[in-house]
Write a protein that holds these residues in place. Structure first.
Motif, mmCIF file in Angstrom:
data_model
loop_
_atom_site.group_PDB
_atom_site.id
_atom_site.type_symbol
_atom_site.label_atom_id
_atom_site.label_comp_id
_atom_site.label_asym_id
_atom_site.label_seq_id
_atom_site.Cartn_x
_atom_site.Cartn_y
_atom_site.Cartn_z
ATOM 1 N N LEU A 93 0.683 -0.849 0.148
ATOM 2 C CA LEU A 93 -0.127 -0.322 0.107
ATOM 3 C C LEU A 93 1.017 1.024 -0.059
ATOM 4 O O LEU A 93 1.780 1.176 0.586
ATOM 5 C CB LEU A 93 -1.101 -0.123 1.215
ATOM 6 C CG LEU A 93 -2.158 -1.006 1.005
ATOM 7 C CD1 LEU A 93 -3.153 -1.060 2.370
ATOM 8 C CD2 LEU A 93 -2.670 -0.959 -0.104
ATOM 9 N N MET A 225 -8.058 5.427 5.491
ATOM 10 C CA MET A 225 -7.758 5.229 3.962
ATOM 11 C C MET A 225 -8.027 3.997 3.885
ATOM 12 O O MET A 225 -8.715 3.198 4.237
ATOM 13 C CB MET A 225 -6.491 4.889 3.787
ATOM 14 C CG MET A 225 -5.317 6.125 4.025
ATOM 15 S SD MET A 225 -6.037 7.766 3.081
ATOM 16 C CE MET A 225 -5.335 7.158 1.258
ATOM 17 N N GLY A 226 -8.569 3.989 2.158
ATOM 18 C CA GLY A 226 -9.253 2.362 1.398
ATOM 19 C C GLY A 226 -8.613 2.680 0.614
ATOM 20 O O GLY A 226 -8.311 3.518 -0.373
ATOM 21 N N ILE A 227 -9.020 1.412 -0.653
ATOM 22 C CA ILE A 227 -8.458 1.256 -1.783
ATOM 23 C C ILE A 227 -9.702 0.840 -2.776
ATOM 24 O O ILE A 227 -10.624 0.547 -2.162
ATOM 25 C CB ILE A 227 -7.286 -0.102 -2.392
ATOM 26 C CG1 ILE A 227 -8.132 -1.102 -1.723
ATOM 27 C CG2 ILE A 227 -6.600 0.052 -1.277
ATOM 28 C CD1 ILE A 227 -6.899 -2.288 -1.700
ATOM 29 N N LYS A 247 -5.875 4.742 -3.525
ATOM 30 C CA LYS A 247 -5.701 4.769 -2.070
ATOM 31 C C LYS A 247 -6.528 5.978 -2.226
ATOM 32 O O LYS A 247 -5.822 6.770 -2.809
ATOM 33 C CB LYS A 247 -4.671 4.366 -1.575
ATOM 34 C CG LYS A 247 -3.960 3.738 -1.311
ATOM 35 C CD LYS A 247 -2.476 3.726 -1.093
ATOM 36 C CE LYS A 247 -2.711 3.906 0.346
ATOM 37 N NZ LYS A 247 -1.596 3.900 1.047
ATOM 38 N N GLN A 249 -9.521 8.521 0.524
ATOM 39 C CA GLN A 249 -9.057 9.224 1.798
ATOM 40 C C GLN A 249 -10.763 9.308 1.916
ATOM 41 O O GLN A 249 -11.537 10.280 1.772
ATOM 42 C CB GLN A 249 -8.907 10.019 2.874
ATOM 43 C CG GLN A 249 -8.551 10.760 3.929
ATOM 44 C CD GLN A 249 -7.649 11.688 3.941
ATOM 45 O OE1 GLN A 249 -7.260 12.883 3.355
ATOM 46 N NE2 GLN A 249 -7.373 11.941 5.044
ATOM 47 N N VAL A 294 -11.364 -1.460 2.673
ATOM 48 C CA VAL A 294 -10.511 -1.515 4.176
ATOM 49 C C VAL A 294 -9.876 -2.704 4.761
ATOM 50 O O VAL A 294 -10.415 -3.563 4.286
ATOM 51 C CB VAL A 294 -11.013 -0.523 4.791
ATOM 52 C CG1 VAL A 294 -11.643 0.748 4.843
ATOM 53 C CG2 VAL A 294 -11.998 -1.127 5.452
ATOM 54 N N TRP A 302 -9.575 -8.429 4.065
ATOM 55 C CA TRP A 302 -10.272 -6.620 3.754
ATOM 56 C C TRP A 302 -11.664 -6.943 3.648
ATOM 57 O O TRP A 302 -12.466 -8.322 3.234
ATOM 58 C CB TRP A 302 -9.772 -6.885 2.664
ATOM 59 C CG TRP A 302 -8.307 -6.341 2.287
ATOM 60 C CD1 TRP A 302 -7.048 -7.247 2.166
ATOM 61 C CD2 TRP A 302 -7.796 -4.854 2.282
ATOM 62 N NE1 TRP A 302 -6.439 -6.565 1.852
ATOM 63 C CE2 TRP A 302 -6.384 -5.339 2.079
ATOM 64 C CE3 TRP A 302 -8.265 -3.393 1.840
ATOM 65 C CZ2 TRP A 302 -5.455 -4.544 2.088
ATOM 66 C CZ3 TRP A 302 -7.296 -2.473 1.697
ATOM 67 C CH2 TRP A 302 -6.226 -3.126 2.060
#
Length: 362
Positions: A93, A225-227, A247, A249, A294, A302
């Motif tokens: 990440l 934060m996540g993707i 990524k 926010q 997340v 995840w």
């Protein structure tokens, strides 16, 4: 016919039939079938099959049951659920995102029928052996025969490439839009849909579901934060040919509202949240339906927390503005609805398994 004698009080136990279980039945020191009515005194030893695990820690030591004379098993038969949200290897990440040379095991792609054939349309996410979740607006005006779902694909065309050894294409049995979804008329509220596949996805290390946060243990917080993974419009205003990752926010509702154009603020409700970065990193056209995901607090799995829904457009274009925040459908609002559908499908699948064991041989 009348029955006399002690055997008249004996009732057989129900069969143990589940594709999720590895089970052995032993009667009088002989292994017998677990698919038929089972005599009292039979010991059933079981464990979850590969890619499955006990539904809760309570079941961790549930390894066997004995058929009793009243036709009841001595303990509840082990229940298993797919292992979810794990990666074989650590992942470091899609606008200003990164091309990735792997596929997240749960990432799915929606293809819809056009004149020239099936074309890439949206992202989606596998949440069980039979179901993917996506955005309702991805399926507006479509029938089940108009849609195919790909799992394990890196490329935005439906042809399976040589470097996609785990890719599979699935037909659709049902498209289940949320009953309160009303498209543009309702400001795209309840922008969530479940899609039931016509066949079960064979789970392995490379293909398995993402975790759903059923207990709300990892509720999203501001600045988290996540993707997001997708194949939508890039910074060059062209669709990506390959999967990209970004990524993003989580942004507070207040900041999101203040930053959005006035006519776009109506789409921000209690069923949504905003995420993004103000440096041009964003999701865009074609990324709809993909997951905001997340890492759990224990850093082991995840979880899906959102679905890509809407983004403001650049002026005088049909393309998103990557410097504006994206609106995501909030998964936690729909947990009961999702669980209801998954339970219904699981029960229906079990009934099919039982019937298939007893189909007459012609």
């Amino acid at each position: 016919m009348n029955c006399f004698g002690p055997d008249c009080d004996i009732i057989n136990c129900s069969p143990i039939i589940s594709n999720r279980l590895n089970v052995t039945c032993i009667y009088d020191n002989r292994i017998i079938s677990c698919n038929d009515n089972i005599k009292p005194g039979t010991i059933a030893k079981y464990s979850c099959n590969d890619q499955y695990e006990p539904v809760s820690s309570i079941h961790k030591f549930n390894k066997q049951a004995i058929c009793q004379k009243n036709g009841k098993w001595s303990s509840e038969i082990l229940k298993c659920t797919p292992k979810c949200g794990y990666l074989k290897n650590s992942v470091p990440l899609i606008v200003n995102g990164y091309e990735i040379d792997f596929i997240l095991p749960w990432h799915a792609t929606v293809f819809i029928k056009r004149k020239s054939g099936f074309e890439f349309a949206c992202g989606a996410t596998l949440i069980s052996e039979f179901v993917i979740v996506s955005a309702s607006h991805c399926f507006s005006g479509l029938n089940e025969s108009d849609v195919k779902i790909a799992i394990g694909k890196r490329y935005s065309n439906i042809t399976i490439h040589s470097d996609e050894p785990n890719a599979r294409i699935y037909n659709v049995l049902r498209i289940l839009r949320h009953p309160l979804y009303m498209d543009k008329i309702g400001n795209y509220g309840q922008d969530i849909a479940l899609v039931e596949l016509t066949e079960s996805v064979e789970l392995n290390e490379n293909i398995h579901p993402i975790c759903v946060d059923w207990q709300n243990d990892d509720i999203l917080t501001e600045n988290q934060m996540g993707i997001v993974v997708g194949m939508g419009i890039t910074e060059n205003e062209t669709f990506s040919d390959i999967t990209r990752m970004a990524k993003l926010q989580v942004i507070s509702t207040e900041n999101c509202i203040n930053s959005q154009p006035t006519d776009f603020r109506k789409y921000i409700t209690f069923t949504t949240f905003c995420a993004g970065l103000d440096n041009g990193t964003s999701v865009c056209n074609g990324d709809s339906g993909g997951a905001f995901q997340v890492l759990s607090r224990d850093l082991k799995t995840w979880k899906i927390q959102g679905i890509v829904s809407l983004s403001p457009r650049k002026k005088s274009t049909f393309y998103c503005d990557p410097f504006k925040y994206t609106i995501f459908t909030k998964i936690e609002v729909y947990l009961k609805w999702i669980k209801l559908i998954l339970d219904e499908i699981e029960e229906k699948t079990l009934e099919k398994e039982i019937l298939s064991k007893y189909e007459p041989i012609l």
